[in-house]
Design a protein around this motif. Structure first.
Motif, mmCIF file in Angstrom:
data_model
loop_
_atom_site.group_PDB
_atom_site.id
_atom_site.type_symbol
_atom_site.label_atom_id
_atom_site.label_comp_id
_atom_site.label_asym_id
_atom_site.label_seq_id
_atom_site.Cartn_x
_atom_site.Cartn_y
_atom_site.Cartn_z
ATOM 1 N N ILE A 1 0.838 -1.201 0.000
ATOM 2 C CA ILE A 1 0.000 0.000 0.000
ATOM 3 C C ILE A 1 0.871 1.248 0.000
ATOM 4 C CG2 ILE A 1 -1.635 1.335 1.386
ATOM 5 C CD1 ILE A 1 -2.810 -1.384 2.287
ATOM 6 N N ILE A 2 1.905 1.255 0.824
ATOM 7 C CA ILE A 2 2.825 2.394 0.864
ATOM 8 C C ILE A 2 3.529 2.559 -0.475
ATOM 9 C CG2 ILE A 2 4.935 3.291 1.920
ATOM 10 C CD1 ILE A 2 4.026 1.960 4.535
ATOM 11 N N ALA A 3 3.920 1.454 -1.097
ATOM 12 C CA ALA A 3 4.608 1.522 -2.394
ATOM 13 C C ALA A 3 3.700 2.110 -3.469
ATOM 14 C CB ALA A 3 5.080 0.133 -2.801
ATOM 15 N N ILE A 4 2.435 1.723 -3.472
ATOM 16 C CA ILE A 4 1.495 2.258 -4.461
ATOM 17 C C ILE A 4 1.298 3.753 -4.249
ATOM 18 C CG2 ILE A 4 -0.923 2.228 -5.183
ATOM 19 C CD1 ILE A 4 -0.854 -0.815 -4.656
ATOM 20 N N LEU A 5 1.086 4.161 -3.012
ATOM 21 C CA LEU A 5 0.906 5.589 -2.724
ATOM 22 C C LEU A 5 2.150 6.391 -3.083
ATOM 23 C CD1 LEU A 5 -0.977 5.419 0.681
ATOM 24 C CD2 LEU A 5 -1.909 5.980 -1.563
ATOM 25 N N ALA A 6 3.320 5.857 -2.772
ATOM 26 C CA ALA A 6 4.568 6.552 -3.106
ATOM 27 C C ALA A 6 4.725 6.678 -4.616
ATOM 28 C CB ALA A 6 5.756 5.810 -2.507
ATOM 29 N N GLY A 7 4.398 5.628 -5.346
ATOM 30 C CA GLY A 7 4.496 5.675 -6.805
ATOM 31 C C GLY A 7 3.574 6.714 -7.408
ATOM 32 N N ILE A 8 2.359 6.795 -6.902
ATOM 33 C CA ILE A 8 1.408 7.795 -7.399
ATOM 34 C C ILE A 8 1.908 9.199 -7.098
ATOM 35 C CG2 ILE A 8 -0.911 8.732 -7.060
ATOM 36 C CD1 ILE A 8 -1.814 5.784 -6.611
ATOM 37 N N LEU A 9 2.409 9.422 -5.871
ATOM 38 C CA LEU A 9 2.917 10.750 -5.520
ATOM 39 C C LEU A 9 4.123 11.136 -6.364
ATOM 40 C CD1 LEU A 9 2.581 10.821 -1.640
ATOM 41 C CD2 LEU A 9 1.398 12.260 -3.298
ATOM 42 N N ILE A 10 4.988 10.179 -6.665
ATOM 43 C CA ILE A 10 6.162 10.477 -7.496
ATOM 44 C C ILE A 10 5.726 10.858 -8.906
ATOM 45 C CG2 ILE A 10 8.192 9.443 -8.603
ATOM 46 C CD1 ILE A 10 8.575 7.856 -5.973
ATOM 47 N N LEU A 11 4.701 10.189 -9.429
ATOM 48 C CA LEU A 11 4.201 10.535 -10.763
ATOM 49 C C LEU A 11 3.574 11.926 -10.773
ATOM 50 C CD1 LEU A 11 2.596 7.198 -11.944
ATOM 51 C CD2 LEU A 11 4.615 8.313 -12.873
ATOM 52 N N VAL B 1 4.032 14.508 -8.424
ATOM 53 C CA VAL B 1 4.959 15.570 -8.018
ATOM 54 C C VAL B 1 6.377 14.996 -7.981
ATOM 55 C CG1 VAL B 1 5.432 17.332 -6.286
ATOM 56 C CG2 VAL B 1 3.112 16.478 -6.554
ATOM 57 N N PRO B 2 7.085 15.000 -9.112
ATOM 58 C CA PRO B 2 8.423 14.393 -9.158
ATOM 59 C C PRO B 2 9.438 15.032 -8.212
ATOM 60 C CG PRO B 2 7.617 14.830 -11.368
ATOM 61 C CD PRO B 2 6.653 15.450 -10.416
ATOM 62 N N ARG B 3 9.224 16.289 -7.817
ATOM 63 C CA ARG B 3 10.156 16.951 -6.898
ATOM 64 C C ARG B 3 10.197 16.267 -5.544
ATOM 65 N NH1 ARG B 3 8.203 23.011 -6.878
ATOM 66 N NH2 ARG B 3 6.375 21.826 -6.351
ATOM 67 N N LEU B 4 9.136 15.549 -5.196
ATOM 68 C CA LEU B 4 9.065 14.905 -3.891
ATOM 69 C C LEU B 4 9.784 13.561 -3.843
ATOM 70 C CD1 LEU B 4 5.344 15.571 -2.941
ATOM 71 C CD2 LEU B 4 7.363 16.750 -2.125
ATOM 72 N N LEU B 5 10.439 13.189 -4.910
ATOM 73 C CA LEU B 5 11.049 11.860 -4.999
ATOM 74 C C LEU B 5 11.955 11.553 -3.814
ATOM 75 C CD1 LEU B 5 11.592 9.227 -6.519
ATOM 76 C CD2 LEU B 5 13.381 10.408 -7.767
ATOM 77 N N ASN B 6 12.858 12.467 -3.466
ATOM 78 C CA ASN B 6 13.787 12.214 -2.357
ATOM 79 C C ASN B 6 13.053 11.986 -1.047
ATOM 80 O OD1 ASN B 6 15.965 12.500 -4.035
ATOM 81 N ND2 ASN B 6 16.214 14.674 -3.591
ATOM 82 N N TYR B 7 12.057 12.806 -0.779
ATOM 83 C CA TYR B 7 11.311 12.678 0.476
ATOM 84 C C TYR B 7 10.490 11.399 0.516
ATOM 85 C CZ TYR B 7 12.605 17.546 0.981
ATOM 86 O OH TYR B 7 13.314 18.702 1.074
ATOM 87 N N ILE B 8 9.855 11.079 -0.602
ATOM 88 C CA ILE B 8 9.026 9.873 -0.651
ATOM 89 C C ILE B 8 9.877 8.632 -0.466
ATOM 90 C CG2 ILE B 8 7.559 8.476 -2.152
ATOM 91 C CD1 ILE B 8 6.503 11.148 -3.299
ATOM 92 N N VAL B 9 11.026 8.586 -1.117
ATOM 93 C CA VAL B 9 11.917 7.433 -0.976
ATOM 94 C C VAL B 9 12.412 7.329 0.470
ATOM 95 C CG1 VAL B 9 14.147 6.475 -1.673
ATOM 96 C CG2 VAL B 9 12.588 7.370 -3.400
#
Length: 50
Positions: A11-21, A23-31
């Motif tokens: 579930i966390i992986a799916i939400l993180a993937g959607i957020l990265i798509l 707002v790509p700037r959030l990649l570092n924070y999401i990872v």
């Protein structure tokens, strides 16, 4: 359906993937948040959820 610790990582992986798509700037924070969450779950600190 009950959500257990085993269900949290996908579930966390799916939400993180959607957020990265969206707002790509959030990649570092999401990872970083994902890795911390995966580590905490892996250590079994959320035993009360299972």
């Amino acid at each position: 359906m009950t959500i257990t610790v085993a269900h949290l990582q996908p579930i966390i992986a799916i939400l993180a993937g959607i957020l990265i798509l969206v707002v790509p700037r959030l990649l570092n924070y999401i990872v970083a948040v994902y890795l911390i969450a995966a580590g905490v779950i892996g250590l079994g600190l959320f035993k009360h959820l299972s």
